[in-house]
Design a protein around this motif. Structure first.
Motif, PDB file in Angstrom:
ATOM      1  N   GLU A 213     -40.247  21.819  17.057  1.00 27.42           N
ATOM      2  CA  GLU A 213     -41.532  21.099  17.091  1.00 27.42           C
ATOM      3  C   GLU A 213     -41.343  19.680  17.609  1.00 27.42           C
ATOM      4  OE1 GLU A 213     -43.825  21.287  13.441  1.00 27.42           O
ATOM      5  OE2 GLU A 213     -43.473  23.449  13.337  1.00 27.42           O
ATOM      6  N   GLU A 214     -40.262  19.039  17.131  1.00 30.99           N
ATOM      7  CA  GLU A 214     -39.969  17.664  17.571  1.00 30.99           C
ATOM      8  C   GLU A 214     -39.624  17.626  19.063  1.00 30.99           C
ATOM      9  OE1 GLU A 214     -38.582  17.728  13.199  1.00 30.99           O
ATOM     10  OE2 GLU A 214     -38.856  19.154  14.824  1.00 30.99           O
ATOM     11  N   TYR A 216     -40.839  19.641  21.452  1.00 30.87           N
ATOM     12  CA  TYR A 216     -42.081  19.686  22.232  1.00 30.87           C
ATOM     13  C   TYR A 216     -42.881  18.388  22.083  1.00 30.87           C
ATOM     14  CZ  TYR A 216     -41.239  24.607  23.227  1.00 30.87           C
ATOM     15  OH  TYR A 216     -40.692  25.779  23.670  1.00 30.87           O
ATOM     16  N   LYS A 217     -42.826  17.801  20.886  1.00 27.70           N
ATOM     17  CA  LYS A 217     -43.552  16.543  20.661  1.00 27.70           C
ATOM     18  C   LYS A 217     -42.957  15.423  21.516  1.00 27.70           C
ATOM     19  CE  LYS A 217     -45.421  13.449  17.138  1.00 27.70           C
ATOM     20  NZ  LYS A 217     -45.258  12.256  17.959  1.00 27.70           N
ATOM     21  N   ALA A 218     -41.620  15.401  21.629  1.00 29.03           N
ATOM     22  CA  ALA A 218     -40.956  14.371  22.443  1.00 29.03           C
ATOM     23  C   ALA A 218     -41.354  14.518  23.911  1.00 29.03           C
ATOM     24  CB  ALA A 218     -39.437  14.471  22.287  1.00 29.03           C
ATOM     25  N   GLU A 220     -44.235  15.869  24.941  1.00 27.05           N
ATOM     26  CA  GLU A 220     -45.648  15.443  24.995  1.00 27.05           C
ATOM     27  C   GLU A 220     -45.786  13.927  24.948  1.00 27.05           C
ATOM     28  OE1 GLU A 220     -47.997  17.389  21.952  1.00 27.05           O
ATOM     29  OE2 GLU A 220     -47.314  19.354  22.677  1.00 27.05           O
ATOM     30  N   ASP A 221     -45.021  13.294  24.030  1.00 30.55           N
ATOM     31  CA  ASP A 221     -45.097  11.825  23.894  1.00 30.55           C
ATOM     32  C   ASP A 221     -44.692  11.138  25.196  1.00 30.55           C
ATOM     33  OD1 ASP A 221     -45.890  12.204  21.320  1.00 30.55           O
ATOM     34  OD2 ASP A 221     -44.005  11.567  20.386  1.00 30.55           O
ATOM     35  N   GLN A 224     -47.426  11.532  27.741  1.00 33.70           N
ATOM     36  CA  GLN A 224     -48.563  10.685  27.399  1.00 33.70           C
ATOM     37  C   GLN A 224     -48.362   9.230  27.864  1.00 33.70           C
ATOM     38  OE1 GLN A 224     -49.462  11.216  23.255  1.00 33.70           O
ATOM     39  NE2 GLN A 224     -51.549  11.787  23.739  1.00 33.70           N
TER      40      GLN A 224
END
Length: 323
Positions: A213-214, A216-218, A220-221, A224
Motif C-alpha cells: 500500500e505504501e 503505491y502511495k509513494a 501516487e504522492d 501528485q
C-alpha cells in the motif's frame, strides 16, 4: 546527447538513508556475505520472485515457485504458471543486462511476458490509465524512454538514487500494455546489482510486497507533486530493510550470531538511557534486523521487563524496576 533530467529533490531523509545503506553494504562485504552458499542464494531469489508476482496478484507463492524451479509439476492457471516461468527466466539474466541499454530492457520484457502478451518486448500502442494517473500518449513513449535511458547512462547522480528515480519515472511513463510493475522492479534491481553485486542477494521485491500500500502511495504522492522525491525516500527505506533482513537470515556460518539473552539485557540497558529510541535505531545499534528487535521486544514485554507507554509513533519505553 539530450539534457533531460527527471525532477526530484535531495532531502535530509534521502541523505541519511543513502549513508546508512552504504555503511551497511560495507559491513556486509566484511562478513563475506557475497560468498553466501547457493542454497541461501536460491532461497532469496525465490523470495524475490514470489514478492514481485504477488504485488501483481499472482499468489502461487514460494513453495510452488520452488517446486517449479525443481522441475516439478504444479497446479495453477495457465496465466499464473506463465507469469512464474517468465519471471524466473527474466531474473536468471540479472547479471547480463546492461542497466543503461534500452534494448536490454525490451529484451527483459520479452522474456518476462512472452507467453502472456503478443506484444511482449514492444512499447504499447494504446492509452493506459493507472488509478488516477493517465500515462503519456503511446506516440510519446519511445522518445520518453530514450530520454530516460540517456539520463540513466550519463547522469553523475549516485546509483542508489538513480535506481529509485528510474523506477518511478518508468512507472510514470508506463511504456508497456502489461508487466510494467514487474519490469520496473526488475530494472531497479539490475541498476543496483551493477552498482554492487550484493544486491543480487537482496530480496527487496519481497519487502516491497510487505509494504504494498505504501509503495503505491509513494508512486501516487510523487505523481501528485510532479517529482519522484517521496518514491525515492520510500524505496531507500525498502532497500535498507532488505539489507537488515539479509544480515539476520543469511549471516554466513563463520559469523557467529549474538547471544539472544545478552542482546535482551543490552536492549534494557539502551532503553534505560534513551526511552524514546525507535526499533530501527535499536536494530542499527545492535547490528541486527528490525524484525529481530521486534521479536526481542515482544519477549521482554512477555517477561514483564519493559512496557510501551503511548503509541509506537509518539510514545516511549519504560523499564520495569523491581524492588
Amino acid at each position: 546527447m539530450n539534457n533531460y533530467t527527471p525532477p526530484y529533490k535531495i532531502t535530509s531523509k534521502i541523505l541519511k538513508l543513502s549513508t546508512q545503506i552504504s555503511e551497511e553494504l560495507t559491513k556486509l562485504q566484511f562478513t563475506g556475505v557475497e560468498k553466501v552458499n547457493p542454497m541461501l542464494r536460491k532461497k532469496n531469489r525465490i523470495k524475490t520472485l514470489a514478492g514481485t508476482l504477488e504485488i501483481e496478484g499472482n499468489f502461487l507463492g514460494e513453495e510452488k515457485i520452488t517446486a517449479i524451479l525443481d522441475g516439478k509439476r504444479v497446479l495453477g492457471t495457465v496465466k499464473e504458471l506463465a507469469e512464474v516461468q517468465g519471471a524466473i527466466k527474466a531474473y536468471e539474466k540479472l547479471d547480463s543486462y546492461r542497466y543503461f541499454e534500452l534494448d536490454d530492457l525490451l529484451l527483459a520484457h520479452k522474456i518476462l511476458m512472452d507467453e502472456i502478451l503478443t506484444t511482449a518486448g514492444s512499447f504499447r500502442s494504446v492509452n493506459v490509465k493507472v488509478g488516477e494517473h493517465i500515462a503519456p500518449q503511446p506516440n510519446m513513449v519511445n522518445e520518453l524512454m530514450i530520454n530516460l535511458f540517456s539520463w540513466l547512462k550519463n547522469s553523475d547522480e549516485h546509483m542508489l538514487l538513480k535506481s529509485c528515480i528510474f523506477h518511478y519515472e518508468f512507472e510514470f511513463i508506463h511504456p508497456f500494455s502489461d508487466g510494467n510493475g514487474r519490469i520496473g522492479r526488475l530494472w531497479q534491481s539490475v541498476i543496483l546489482n551493477s552498482f554492487n553485486p550484493i544486491f543480487s542477494l537482496l530480496p527487496t521485491e519481497s519487502i516491497v510486497r510487505d509494504y504494498q500500500e505504501e509503495y503505491y502511495k509513494a508512486i501516487e504522492d510523487s505523481t501528485q507533486i510532479g517529482e519522484s522525491t517521496p518514491f525515492i525516500e520510500f524505496m531507500l527505506e525498502m532497500i535498507f530493510k532488505s539489507i537488515q533482513n539479509i544480515k539476520d537470515d543469511n549471516v554466513p556460518i563463520n559469523v557467529p550470531k549474538d547471544d539472544p539473552i545478552k542482546r535482551l539485557d543490552k536492549i534494557i540497558e539502551i532503553i534505560s538511557e534513551n526511552k524514546d529510541i525507535t526499533i530501527l535505531e535499536l536494530a542499527n545499534k545492535l547490528n541486527v534486523a528490525d524484525k529481530t528487535i521486534k521479536r526481542d521486544i515482544a519477549k521482554l514485554k512477555e517477561q514483564n521487563r519493559i512496557i510501551r507507554v503511548g503509541s509506537l509513533k509518539s510514545g516511549h519505553w519504560e523499564v520495569k524496576v523491581y524492588e
